[in-house]
Design an enzyme around this catalytic site. Sequence first.
Site, PDB file in Angstrom:
ATOM      1  N   ASP B 201       0.808  -1.201   0.000  1.00 19.50           N
ATOM      2  CA  ASP B 201       0.000   0.000   0.000  1.00 19.50           C
ATOM      3  C   ASP B 201       0.859   1.277   0.000  1.00 19.50           C
ATOM      4  O   ASP B 201       0.394   2.330  -0.401  1.00 19.50           O
ATOM      5  CB  ASP B 201      -0.903  -0.022   1.247  1.00 19.50           C
ATOM      6  N   LEU B 282      -9.508   6.094  -0.242  1.00 19.02           N
ATOM      7  CA  LEU B 282      -9.342   7.175  -1.205  1.00 19.02           C
ATOM      8  C   LEU B 282      -7.967   7.199  -1.847  1.00 19.02           C
ATOM      9  O   LEU B 282      -7.749   7.890  -2.830  1.00 19.02           O
ATOM     10  CB  LEU B 282      -9.559   8.513  -0.500  1.00 19.02           C
ATOM     11  N   ARG B 283      -7.057   6.436  -1.242  1.00 20.09           N
ATOM     12  CA  ARG B 283      -5.682   6.506  -1.727  1.00 20.09           C
ATOM     13  C   ARG B 283      -5.589   6.179  -3.208  1.00 20.09           C
ATOM     14  O   ARG B 283      -4.831   6.797  -3.950  1.00 20.09           O
ATOM     15  CB  ARG B 283      -4.787   5.546  -0.945  1.00 20.09           C
ATOM     16  N   ALA B 284      -6.364   5.200  -3.619  1.00 14.15           N
ATOM     17  CA  ALA B 284      -6.299   4.771  -5.011  1.00 14.15           C
ATOM     18  C   ALA B 284      -6.671   5.922  -5.933  1.00 14.15           C
ATOM     19  O   ALA B 284      -5.974   6.227  -6.900  1.00 14.15           O
ATOM     20  CB  ALA B 284      -7.232   3.591  -5.225  1.00 14.15           C
ATOM     21  N   THR B 287      -4.037   8.728  -5.910  1.00 10.93           N
ATOM     22  CA  THR B 287      -2.841   8.354  -6.665  1.00 10.93           C
ATOM     23  C   THR B 287      -3.123   8.386  -8.156  1.00 10.93           C
ATOM     24  O   THR B 287      -2.317   8.867  -8.945  1.00 10.93           O
ATOM     25  CB  THR B 287      -2.386   6.934  -6.282  1.00 10.93           C
TER      26      THR B 287
END
Lengths: 611, 351
Positions: B201, B282-284, B287
């Site tokens: 991750d 939300l990281r996806a 990014t």
Amino acid sequence: MSAESDAALIVSLFAIDPGGLGGVCLRSPVHPARDQWLQALRASLSEATPLRKVPASIPDGRLLGGLDLVATLKANRPIAARGVLAEAHGGVVIVTMAERLTAQTAARLNAVLDAGEVVTGREGVTIRNPASVGLVLLDEGEAEERAPIALLDRLAFLLDLGIFSMHALLTPEHETADLDAARQRLPDVQIPEAILRALCATAIALGAGSPRVTLLTARVARVAAALDGRLEVGEDDAVLAARLVLAPRATIAPRPPADAPPEPAQPPEPPAEPPTEPPPSEAAPPEPPPPLSANEPPADPQDQVELDDEDQPPQVDAQMLADVILAAAQAAIPAGLLARIRSDAAQRATARASSAGRTGALRKSGARGRPSGVSAGPPQGSARLNLIETLRAAAPWQRLRGRGGADQRVRVSPDDFRVTRYQQRAQTLTIFAVDASGSSALNRLAEAKGAVELLLADCYVRRDQVAVIAFRGKGADLLLPPTRSLVRAKRSLAGLPGGGGTPLAAAIDAAGALASLSLRRGETPTIIFLTDGRANVARDGAPGRERGQANALQAARILSAAGVATLFVDTSPRPSDLARELAAVMRAQYLPLPFANARALSTIVKAATVS
Amino acid sequence: MTMLARPVFPFSAIVAQDEMKLAMICSAVDPTIGGVLVFGDRGTGKSTAVRALAALLPPMHAVVGCRYGCDPAAREALCEECQTRAKSETLKDRLVPVPVVDMPLGVTEDRVVGALDLERALSQGVKAFEPGLLARANRGFLYIDEVNLLEDHLVDLLIDVAASGENVVEREGLSVRHPARFVLIGSGNPEEGELRPQLLDRFGLSVEVKTPTELQARVDVIKRRDEFERDKSAFVAKWKKQDDALRRKIVAGRKRLAEIELPDAVLEQAAKLCMQLGTDGLRAELTLIRAARALASYEQAAAVSVAHLRRVAPPALRHRLRRDPLDESGSTVRVERAIAEVLGAAEVQGA
């Protein structure tokens, strides 16, 4: 060209440029031919060339270097000791019992082979030493045991000496003066593009290794030209290099195997030069399983053989069925199942370990793992000195020991030594023995695969190794040697063909053998049988229900003595007494997995695991 | 063989492996994307590319005498020492190369986080902190080859620091904290072991590399490598022009980054794509957007387009699919399927 003269030629080529060619993996048991080979190598290296020998279990501090404690305390400043690799700069390092090299140690060797220097930081010192070395791996592995593949990828030569007769005499083919001259010539040897191209085409056509291997092939060709006194690589050199470097790594069997050399994909300008005689390999490619090169080729030659026979027409609905059943089985296998039976086994194993003196399930202190405190003691074996704690232990005594005034040295006595304790979680290995016989009909097999995949996921979470044994027809095959790679596991399962008899005895034997190998390595194995228990093939491969059953029971009894945690998943539509009896004899946990009703199934599984 | 200061293989001379190169360039244009994981076959130039990237990066401003290479312009990110100094003096500034720190296997923990300065402790009895690799990597790149073979306790440590951007050292009677913001680059071969999901991750982008099976590509790989090894400086000189051009593009891309427009339609598509794939958190999405913007900026587009999104979606998302460890091999396929469904079939790429 005999295998013996090839072996002698490899000595000369390797001795000319050990660092450039990476090394040689000598696969053979202890054998006069191996001693001769090593003697010949010694004789071919110049006097001044360092030659070091190390065990596969060498600790990092010795391999890469670290803090030289005695010198440090004497000089009052940190002094680094060079490791074996740096000591052998410009020469050769022999690794004994290379089949026991861990992936970690191999990765350190890889880094040094790639960079030609040792770069690391340990115990308060920074280490950077030139270390251009060639390795000789002495690989005495049996069957599936072999030196790490990533390391083999960096060695030009894979040599199997096991095939030599005891009396084969190996004499150096070249005078040392010739080798010196070749060394001088080497930097100026050119390789024409046409030849490079041909080598690449051959490598691709044979499915032989990564680009790194192709590069090594080119280097060998260049060394061969230098040895022959030429400044340009010729066709003969390329042929030789391809034979010595690429052929032992071929994954795509040259089809008409006997004499006709295979055509490379695109015939290059100089006539193709695949191995003129695919050396020792014919039926089975020799030891190192070829690294995956393209998108498709399976991980292991065995896989390919398996695939070839009858798995070919994959039916679309069979695939869909597998998916559906996977989902059904998903509900059936509780996440903690493996952990639970393993904890039972850990208890049994520790109980046994105390009496039998075997490695138990948990190693209390090792050289790796999580640091778990510090204790007093000398830095011996794998115990690593904790310098700071040592100094701290020494500190209160300084005045008493006469430190002061002009003499600012820290007085440390052996009583102050502190070592770091590490707790290493013992590796676990889950061995799946999957029944792929005809009695486990297609859908049952798909379900079994689904179950294995789910259990694999469970293993993955805890970073266990898995191995898969498939049994059908006449015997049991190790479909997937112990690995942590789910990608490989999944692939090998996908290629599992079904049909034939149920050689249960052979399967139990094979699983037991693998489990005891793993116990010897200090791991904790668990065996999971997925079968309906209807043995109908005897140990020797002869069909017959009666003998098959008797043999299976006998094998189960032997297995029970090993004390390995075992789970017996009965995959027959209706749980049978036969399977239950077998499970009882091998002291396995018995888990019926009746089909069709996922809800009932999950209830049963829950009951089985909670009890 | 001689062991002098070694020139590195030029980035532009790396054959094929376009996705890997693209991912690295994106993370150089916008370091907040969060690093690149390169997983794939042996001998495909994974390490070579990372080391080449180091040579490609433009120099950065750093405070003179700061052990962590603080940025004089970023007041709030200064280390404690620089903060103290900034109160009484103006911080001097100089240009330094962007650090690309190699984390060697077999390194001990004290060298990673930093520890008591042994030399001074032994000779002078002084308790002083000697920074480790994490300090050196601040504002640069931390490269871990064979990241899947890294010892567990080092992985724990990295996971923590990579998330917080700060290294807290509490050991040997020392109590030190210092900034450690770095772009994590890892490489490895999945055949040798999987990566812990938590560490996975921490990588913004993840690329898969495969052995080139096409003859011409293979020949080029071998030829260039061979040429490089025979005369390193000459080979580097030969490719200097291309590398320089690439560097200029990266620098320009960084400068323009803030000006790149991000149309709502693209944002919406990105959100749809992530929803379709069921990625966690939300990281996806973040990014994905950042990578698309970096790409747009690098390619001198005025605004991020769906075409940009399409190109960075596989590396930004493939390692973030909902945890089904068994579907690892198929994750690329899953992403591609979702792209086709959400963004429609490939269209002509507009800038």
